[in-house]
Design an enzyme around this catalytic site. Structure first.
Site, PDB file in Angstrom:
ATOM      1  N   HIS A 173     -47.980 -49.317  89.574  1.00 41.92           N
ATOM      2  CA  HIS A 173     -46.712 -49.630  88.909  1.00 41.92           C
ATOM      3  C   HIS A 173     -46.247 -51.058  89.144  1.00 41.92           C
ATOM      4  CE1 HIS A 173     -45.576 -45.553  87.478  1.00 41.92           C
ATOM      5  NE2 HIS A 173     -46.476 -45.208  88.389  1.00 41.92           N
ATOM      6  N   ASP A 379     -42.465 -58.990  88.359  1.00 43.05           N
ATOM      7  CA  ASP A 379     -42.175 -57.572  88.191  1.00 43.05           C
ATOM      8  C   ASP A 379     -43.335 -56.909  87.448  1.00 43.05           C
ATOM      9  OD1 ASP A 379     -40.674 -55.221  88.253  1.00 43.05           O
ATOM     10  OD2 ASP A 379     -38.834 -56.235  87.601  1.00 43.05           O
TER      11      ASP A 379
HETATM   12  P1  ADQ Z   1     -38.705 -50.842  90.183  1.00 41.54           P
HETATM   13  O1  ADQ Z   1     -39.045 -52.002  91.034  1.00 41.54           O
HETATM   14  O2  ADQ Z   1     -37.832 -49.843  90.765  1.00 41.54           O
HETATM   15  O3  ADQ Z   1     -39.989 -50.102  89.602  1.00 41.54           O
HETATM   16  P2  ADQ Z   1     -37.568 -51.176  87.413  1.00 41.54           P
HETATM   17  O4  ADQ Z   1     -38.711 -51.012  86.484  1.00 41.54           O
HETATM   18  O5  ADQ Z   1     -36.589 -52.201  86.992  1.00 41.54           O
HETATM   19  O6  ADQ Z   1     -38.018 -51.561  88.888  1.00 41.54           O
HETATM   20  O7  ADQ Z   1     -36.827 -49.804  87.543  1.00 41.54           O
HETATM   21  C1  ADQ Z   1     -35.578 -49.699  88.179  1.00 41.54           C
HETATM   22  C2  ADQ Z   1     -34.892 -48.393  87.751  1.00 41.54           C
HETATM   23  O8  ADQ Z   1     -33.762 -48.187  88.583  1.00 41.54           O
HETATM   24  C3  ADQ Z   1     -34.414 -48.433  86.320  1.00 41.54           C
HETATM   25  O9  ADQ Z   1     -34.710 -47.219  85.686  1.00 41.54           O
HETATM   26  C4  ADQ Z   1     -32.895 -48.614  86.452  1.00 41.54           C
HETATM   27  O10 ADQ Z   1     -32.152 -47.969  85.458  1.00 41.54           O
HETATM   28  C5  ADQ Z   1     -32.601 -47.985  87.793  1.00 41.54           C
HETATM   29  N1  ADQ Z   1     -31.454 -48.656  88.426  1.00 41.54           N
HETATM   30  C6  ADQ Z   1     -31.341 -49.944  88.777  1.00 41.54           C
HETATM   31  N2  ADQ Z   1     -30.139 -50.195  89.294  1.00 41.54           N
HETATM   32  C7  ADQ Z   1     -29.466 -49.046  89.275  1.00 41.54           C
HETATM   33  C8  ADQ Z   1     -28.164 -48.654  89.692  1.00 41.54           C
HETATM   34  N3  ADQ Z   1     -27.297 -49.494  90.259  1.00 41.54           N
HETATM   35  N4  ADQ Z   1     -27.825 -47.368  89.523  1.00 41.54           N
HETATM   36  C9  ADQ Z   1     -28.684 -46.485  88.970  1.00 41.54           C
HETATM   37  N5  ADQ Z   1     -29.903 -46.809  88.575  1.00 41.54           N
HETATM   38  C10 ADQ Z   1     -30.304 -48.060  88.719  1.00 41.54           C
HETATM   39  C11 ADQ Z   1     -41.407 -50.254  89.726  1.00 41.54           C
HETATM   40  C12 ADQ Z   1     -41.951 -51.627  89.382  1.00 41.54           C
HETATM   41  C13 ADQ Z   1     -41.532 -51.995  87.983  1.00 41.54           C
HETATM   42  C14 ADQ Z   1     -41.997 -50.930  86.992  1.00 41.54           C
HETATM   43  C15 ADQ Z   1     -41.591 -49.545  87.448  1.00 41.54           C
HETATM   44  C16 ADQ Z   1     -42.224 -48.445  86.588  1.00 41.54           C
HETATM   45  O11 ADQ Z   1     -41.495 -52.584  90.315  1.00 41.54           O
HETATM   46  O12 ADQ Z   1     -42.052 -53.254  87.623  1.00 41.54           O
HETATM   47  O13 ADQ Z   1     -41.399 -51.163  85.738  1.00 41.54           O
HETATM   48  O14 ADQ Z   1     -41.990 -49.324  88.789  1.00 41.54           O
HETATM   49  O15 ADQ Z   1     -43.609 -48.553  86.538  1.00 41.54           O
END
Ligand code: ADQ
Length: 744
Positions: A173, A379
């Site tokens: 991921h 990312d």
């Molecule tokens: P993450 O590093 O966790 O995931 P991301 O893809 O941005 O990064 O996902 C974050 C999730 O957390 C999103 O669904 C978002 O809605 C949620 N989120 C963020 N802030 C929040 C808040 N304050 N309250 C509630 N929810 C919140 C890892 C990798 C990414 C990749 C994903 C999936 O780092 O690059 O996209 O896995 O493969």
């Protein structure tokens, strides 16, 4: 999946089980995780039946209090959850340690933050083995194992050992870094072997695929077909493909359509424009740089004071990793400074919350924001960008997206920025805030179409289909380990007229026997060695820790060269060598032998060799470790060097001489100091003492480790063969002379 109900079950393996454990009133309760991936996997797991393996979210010490009953969260019929228990210590080394202080920073190109810690690595490896064991326990023979993410890079390797014909897919991921960055890890080769034990390795974007292929080629010397995305590894064809993950679009759209999710405020001259940032609190997300860009906007462009509001929502994460606490302090300070600098009566430019928001509130914020500022420094994909797009039901809103996010590959209509270029991010903000309606709608509708077409359900379906195709392909193309090695050696061997072949005896040419006298060479092996002795341009050398006379007697093939006593004695056509330093230690060796015999340990026996003393402890029934310590102490007192073999402790003269020196001596004596320009040298061995020879040949020859598993401390060998049968198969190929004339 043509017919999910008949497909073999899916075994999902991830760091966490898909539910959260909460402590309420002294008791632990389970609640299902709200994540999109969980929701997308549900129908598949229910359709074909499935198992989910993961850490339940509490240390074993707490789980004991919970009891097994509690492991089934609501709404999980047809699906079994298998918890992997981890102690608090394991958790801190495996998760907070190796996963988040080593792999996470390095894979995101934060080389300076990468911790290199052997203790954390060995716990990580051991925990990965445990995940594989739990997953492999009473599995369906055709089950499809789907391993997730960077915490479990070694799981495919252990699964492959437990289920050799298993169907294994892996998805990462986060980004997979370029080879020059990945190889910074001392364990890079071992990690590569970990993921390449899968049939399919999935990544978000083609750039990461390219990095995996390049690492397989450069670090493990694998044959790689870049166009087809195939790595030939240990006789199997591994597919490496990009499968960009999507989000649960239907859910975001329905939340965005709910009346609570207020639509955009009217765009009048008095209106405050809203910019949003939503992230896990993580240094990869570029939050600090983003704040500086907002500051630059206020500083350099007129008309925004009092008219723009930046809301940053951060969900706390990994609080036990020290870097994350510092990051929070740094953000606090920067927000305070910028607000202090620009705030006016009734207006501050930045609002900042550190908390997790329920999905409905999050989507309402997306819906309301005119601009989303998604500027990670690096990312894997970034789901926030896609969630923001999906929430723009009127194709309103502008997405500013970092080029360093995997999502940038798909979301080309966003305003793409380099997150470190503060000036240009401020410029993009200005452009977004003043963008004409037509351009805004054109960009956003194109983005929405793309995000909708590749939602998380489509992603799961495509990945599972690709995994089934890759596993079928891998099964159809499997070659024997010896074939796989000979394939990789062929071109290299053909570049020189002569091959020098060094073969260890015990454990390489013959299976290991309980006692040294039991390791008899099989008749087929002897015939192949006889043939090798007759093969033109093949110079075969038998290497052993045994006395040279003993190994000559056991192999009994004339015309070969024999290296005995870990290299202290050599006999062969044109060579008769005894290391001249041994004489000085004869008295010490005799005394150590006598002292060991006097210990009178039942089952142990002393072997006095020409240049060493071996103390065999295989038959010692009790406290073998203690006996081993005693023997080491005897040798140490006599100032002899201790060599630990498999159930044998050996004392040698402390001379700088080992199997590595001995084989180089043979090569120089027989072929001259410039032998690398004339000869290809290959060494096969199974023992720790063979590692010396592997190291001596590194870069100037090739070496093959023999054994069912890699040695605990890793190996310097280039290739691997599982057992003496595979060695004989390779030997048959070499003895047939097939290595000559193959074009590189
Ligand atoms: P993450 O590093 O966790 O995931 P991301 O893809 O941005 O990064 O996902 C974050 C999730 O957390 C999103 O669904 C978002 O809605 C949620 N989120 C963020 N802030 C929040 C808040 N304050 N309250 C509630 N929810 C919140 C890892 C990798 C990414 C990749 C994903 C999936 O780092 O690059 O996209 O896995 O493969």
């Amino acid at each position: 999946m043509s017919d999910a109900s008949h497909a073999p079950p899916l075994v999902v393996i991830s760091n966490r089980l898909p539910f959260q454990v909460e402590r309420r009133g002294g008791k632990l309760h389970l609640t299902r995780s709200p994540g999109g991936l969980v929701a997308a996997l549900d129908p598949v797991l229910h359709g074909r039946g499935g198992v989910w393996v993961g850490w339940p979210g509490v240390a074993q010490e707490d789980l004991d209090a919970l009891g097994a009953e509690g492991m089934r969260p609501p709404g999980s019929a047809g699906l079994t959850y298998r918890p992997v228990s981890l102690s608090a210590h394991e958790l801190s080394q495996y998760y907070a340690g190796f996963s988040n202080r080593t792999l996470w920073p390095l894979f995101h190109y934060f080389v300076g933050r990468t911790s290199i810690d052997d203790a954390a690595w060995s716990v990580y490896d051991r925990v990965n083995e445990r995940f594989a064991q739990v997953a492999a326990a009473d599995h369906h023979p055709d089950a499809l194992f789907w391993v997730h993410d960077y915490q479990l890079l070694r799981v495919p390797y252990y699964l492959r050992r437990l289920v050799p014909k298993g169907r294994i897919a892996f998805f990462l991921h986060i980004p997979f870094p370029a080879a020059d960055v990945f190889r910074v890890l001392p364990w890079s080769r071992t990690l590569m072997r970990g993921i390449l034990a899968s049939d399919l390795v999935g990544l978000h974007v083609p750039a990461y695929v390219e990095h995996v292929l390049r690492c397989a080629e450069r670090l493990l010397g694998c044959e790689v077909d870049y166009a087809a995305g195939i790595v030939r590894f240990e006789g199997r064809e591994v597919s490496v493909q990009s499968h960009p993950i999507g989000i649960d679009v239907a859910k975001v759209e329905s939340l965005a359509a709910a009346p609570a999710a207020s639509s955009h405020l009217p765009r009048g001259p008095e209106r405050v424009a809203e910019i949003i940032g939503v992230d896990r609190l993580d240094y990869t997300k570029g939050i600090h740089e983003r704040l500086l860009a907002v500051e630059r906007l206020l500083e350099s462009y007129g008309g925004y004071r009092g008219r723009v509001l930046f809301t940053q929502v951060l969900v706390p994460s990994r609080e036990r990793v020290a870097d994350y606490g510092e990051l929070k302090r740094e953000i606090d300070e920067t927000v305070g400074r910028i607000n202090g600098r620009f705030a006016e009566q009734g207006w501050s430019p930045i609002r900042y919350y550190v908390r997790s928001l329920p999905p409905a509130e999050l989507v309402a914020l997306y819906r309301q924001a005119d601009v989303a500022l998604v500027t990670p420094l690096r990312d894997g994909m970034n789901l926030v960008a896609k969630e923001y797009v999906a929430a723009q039901l009127e194709n309103d809103g502008v997405l500013i997206l970092s080029e360093m996010a995997g999502a940038a590959e798909e979301l080309q209509e966003a305003l793409l920025v380099n997150p470190l270029d503060i000036e240009s991010v401020a410029g993009a903000l200005h452009r977004a805030l003043s963008m004409p309606d037509d351009e805004r709608r054109a960009r956003m509708s194109a983005l929405r179409d793309r995000v909708r077409a590749n939602d998380v359900q489509a992603w799961v379906t495509r990945f599972v289909e690709a995994a089934e195709a890759a596993t079928a392909r891998a099964r159809a193309t499997v070659a024997s380990p010896a074939d796989a090695v000979s394939r990789r050696l062929a071109g290299w061997l053909a570049q020189r007229p002569t091959v020098a072949l060094f073969l260890d005896y015990d454990g390489t040419l013959t299976p290991l026997a309980p006692r040294p006298e039991g390791a008899i060479l099989s008749e087929p092996a002897r015939q192949i060695l006889q043939q090798a002795a007759r093969t033109p341009n093949l110079d075969t050398v038998i290497v052993s820790g045994r006395a040279v006379a003993n190994v000559q007697e056991l192999v009994a093939v004339p015309g070969l060269t024999y290296v005995g006593n870990h290299g202290f004695e050599i006999e062969g056509p044109g060579i008769s060598y005894r290391h001249d330093g041994v004489g000085r230690f004869r008295a010490a060796l005799d005394a150590a032998a006598a002292e060991l015999a006097a210990l009178g340990i039942e089952g142990a026996h002393v072997e006095r060799k020409e240049a060493s003393v071996a103390y065999h402890i295989r038959d010692v029934a009790a406290e073998r470790a203690k006996v081993e310590r005693q023997a080491r102490a005897v040798f140490k007192r006599r100032r002899l060097r201790v060599l630990l073999g498999k159930c044998v402790v050996e004392g040698q003269p402390p001379l700088e001489w080992d199997k590595g020196h001995a084989i180089l001596h043979v090569l120089v004596r027989r072929h001259g100091a410039d032998w690398p320009s004339k000869v290809r040298a290959i060494y096969l061995g199974d023992d720790t003492t063979d590692e010396d020879a592997f190291r001596s040949l590194r870069g100037i020859g090739r070496s093959i480790h023999v054994g069912s598993s890699a040695p605990a401390r890793g190996t310097s060998a280039d290739f691997h063969l599982p057992d003496p049968d595979a060695v004989l198969q390779l030997l048959r190929w070499l003895a047939s002379g097939a290595f000559t004339g193959v074009k590189a």
